[in-house]
Motif scaffolding. Structure first.
Motif, PDB file in Angstrom:
ATOM      1  N   HIS A   1       0.712  -1.442  -0.082  1.00 29.13           N
ATOM      2  CA  HIS A   1       0.188  -0.359   0.319  1.00 29.13           C
ATOM      3  C   HIS A   1       0.622   1.415   0.553  1.00 29.13           C
ATOM      4  O   HIS A   1       1.839   0.938   0.441  1.00 29.13           O
ATOM      5  CB  HIS A   1      -0.627  -0.611   1.071  1.00 29.13           C
ATOM      6  CG  HIS A   1      -2.233  -0.991   0.821  1.00 29.13           C
ATOM      7  ND1 HIS A   1      -3.631  -0.543   1.436  1.00 29.13           N
ATOM      8  CD2 HIS A   1      -1.761  -2.905   1.507  1.00 29.13           C
ATOM      9  CE1 HIS A   1      -4.323  -1.656   0.849  1.00 29.13           C
ATOM     10  NE2 HIS A   1      -2.872  -2.613   1.237  1.00 29.13           N
TER      11      HIS A   1
ATOM     12  N   ARG B   1     -10.840  -4.947   2.727  1.00 27.56           N
ATOM     13  CA  ARG B   1     -11.485  -3.901   3.325  1.00 27.56           C
ATOM     14  C   ARG B   1     -11.383  -3.160   4.585  1.00 27.56           C
ATOM     15  O   ARG B   1     -10.931  -2.119   4.858  1.00 27.56           O
ATOM     16  CB  ARG B   1     -12.521  -4.243   3.186  1.00 27.56           C
ATOM     17  CG  ARG B   1     -13.907  -3.149   3.512  1.00 27.56           C
ATOM     18  CD  ARG B   1     -15.281  -3.340   3.805  1.00 27.56           C
ATOM     19  NE  ARG B   1     -15.822  -4.451   4.697  1.00 27.56           N
ATOM     20  CZ  ARG B   1     -15.660  -4.175   6.172  1.00 27.56           C
ATOM     21  NH1 ARG B   1     -16.177  -2.524   5.937  1.00 27.56           N
ATOM     22  NH2 ARG B   1     -16.173  -4.483   7.091  1.00 27.56           N
TER      23      ARG B   1
ATOM     24  N   ASP C   1      -7.560  -1.592   3.946  1.00 28.62           N
ATOM     25  CA  ASP C   1      -7.921  -0.528   3.002  1.00 28.62           C
ATOM     26  C   ASP C   1      -8.361   0.962   4.253  1.00 28.62           C
ATOM     27  O   ASP C   1      -7.738   2.485   4.115  1.00 28.62           O
ATOM     28  CB  ASP C   1      -8.791  -0.653   2.027  1.00 28.62           C
ATOM     29  CG  ASP C   1      -8.147  -1.368   0.652  1.00 28.62           C
ATOM     30  OD1 ASP C   1      -6.865  -1.377   0.735  1.00 28.62           O
ATOM     31  OD2 ASP C   1      -9.172  -1.428   0.227  1.00 28.62           O
TER      32      ASP C   1
ATOM     33  N   ASP D   1      -6.391   4.261   5.214  1.00 29.18           N
ATOM     34  CA  ASP D   1      -7.076   5.581   4.807  1.00 29.18           C
ATOM     35  C   ASP D   1      -7.061   6.127   6.098  1.00 29.18           C
ATOM     36  O   ASP D   1      -6.238   7.706   6.140  1.00 29.18           O
ATOM     37  CB  ASP D   1      -8.250   5.363   4.748  1.00 29.18           C
ATOM     38  CG  ASP D   1      -8.446   5.017   2.629  1.00 29.18           C
ATOM     39  OD1 ASP D   1      -7.709   5.263   2.607  1.00 29.18           O
ATOM     40  OD2 ASP D   1      -9.687   4.754   2.405  1.00 29.18           O
TER      41      ASP D   1
END
Length: 359
Positions: free
Chosen positions: A143, A302, A305, A309
């Protein structure tokens, strides 16, 4: 850039104590199709490093059998699930624009594709990890965190501890203004739970003890329950109407003692067994109150992620307890096992560094 042919890595040669940790010179891994090669800047330690080394996970029907996170381990195995670093090479089918990007690696090996996949393996257990100068990872699991204001050391704390914490919070369906109880609140996962639950707008009761209480309060706990005292009575005093969600990495006797503290429809989420894996409780406290006991192993794609963030916006602030050099892995794991610290322990590959406190 020209890459070296060999690198330093710390691997386990079998299950056992710190003596099974071996510093070795091994070939730099080549990224396979769909993979990236990451030069490791920082790798964080986790309880799973200790339990994988010790073989403490057991197997279904044989809880005392020596085992890795999800089964037998191929030795020697390079440990380390939590990696922050920079992409230095890519395999076939991966865009070269990733080279030079600052990344955090999702260490989970998933059972399928898609955002709700379940973790069934872990870097550092089911495949080689980040106790090394370089590590490979699937490109989709690297990421891009180039713009995050967090340091590499802080980013390295995120995958297992904060990923596990966010997975627990998501599976427990924690909502704003609910009351949450966090066990083991001074550890890596515990502090992450406190920070994320507070950011969600929950009222946070956290269990800790001694000199760690103030650090847990600083992390965001509204009330700190002293583990040395009568935990159920302290919780009843702090939350006379009960708790909505328990986020538990301790288990053991706490489960049986704590289930009656849940409100109607409450959720007890378990992601660890620091207090013991043998649990007994009054099942009537479940069905008569529509309560739930929920197991939570790490995170889904999910969840990860969502975590990235949060990190890009610095909405979590990981605490670094101490740093070690890669060749001090045994000392670092011994420090972790003493559980006298608050926050996360980090190792750096390359030039040896003296251990130092950063609190």
């Amino acid at each position: 850039m020209d890459l070296p042919e060999f690198m330093s890595a710390v691997r386990i040669t079998g299950h056992g104590g710190p003596q099974v940790l071996e510093l070795a010179e091994v070939p730099v891994p080549a990224p396979q199709p769909g993979e990236v090669l990451v030069k490791v800047s920082a790798v964080a330690l986790n309880n799973t490093d200790l339990w994988t080394r010790e073989g403490a996970y057991g197997r279904p029907g044989a809880p005392k059998t020596l085992s890795g996170w999800r089964g037998p381990i191929d030795f020697p195995r390079i440990q380390g699930a939590d990696v922050a670093g920079r992409v230095v090479a890519v395999g076939a089918g991966v865009t070269r624009s990733l080279v030079g990007r600052r990344v955090v690696v999702d260490p989970a090996i998933y059972d399928t594709e898609g955002p709700e996949a379940n973790p069934v393996g872990l870097m550092g257990s089911e495949r080689d990890g980040g106790y090394a100068e370089y590590v490979t990872a699937a490109a989709e699991r690297a990421h891009d965190m180039t713009g995050s204001p967090l340091t590499d050391d802080q980013l390295a704390t995120l995958p297992t501890a904060y990923g596990t914490a966010l997975g627990m919070i998501e599976r427990g369906r924690l909502q704003e203004q609910e009351t949450v109880l966090v066990s083991g609140a001074s550890g890596g996962v515990g502090l992450a739970l406190v920070q994320i639950a507070r950011a969600r707008g929950a009222r946070v009761l956290a269990i800790s003890s001694g000199s760690k209480i103030e650090a847990v309060r600083e992390a965001g706990a509204h009330e700190v329950i002293d583990r040395a005292g009568d935990i159920p009575q302290q919780v009843r005093t702090a939350a006379p109407k009960g708790i909505d969600v328990a986020l538990d990495v301790v288990a053991g006797e706490l489960v049986g003692e704590g289930l009656p503290l849940l409100r109607e429809g409450g959720r007890w989420v378990i992601a660890g067994a620091l207090g013991g894996y043998g649990v007994a409780f009054d099942v009537r406290r479940l069905y008569l109150h529509n309560a739930q006991v929920i197991g939570s192993a790490m995170h889904t794609p999910r969840h990860f992620d969502l975590l990235m963030d949060l990190a890009r916006r610095a909405q979590v602030q990981p605490v670094i307890a101490a740093t070690f050099a890669l060749n001090q892995a045994a000392q670092a794991q011994e420090e972790l096992s003493r559980r006298a610290h608050v926050g996360k322990i980090i190792m750096h590959p390359g030039i040896p560094l003296p251990a130092r406190s950063e609190r």
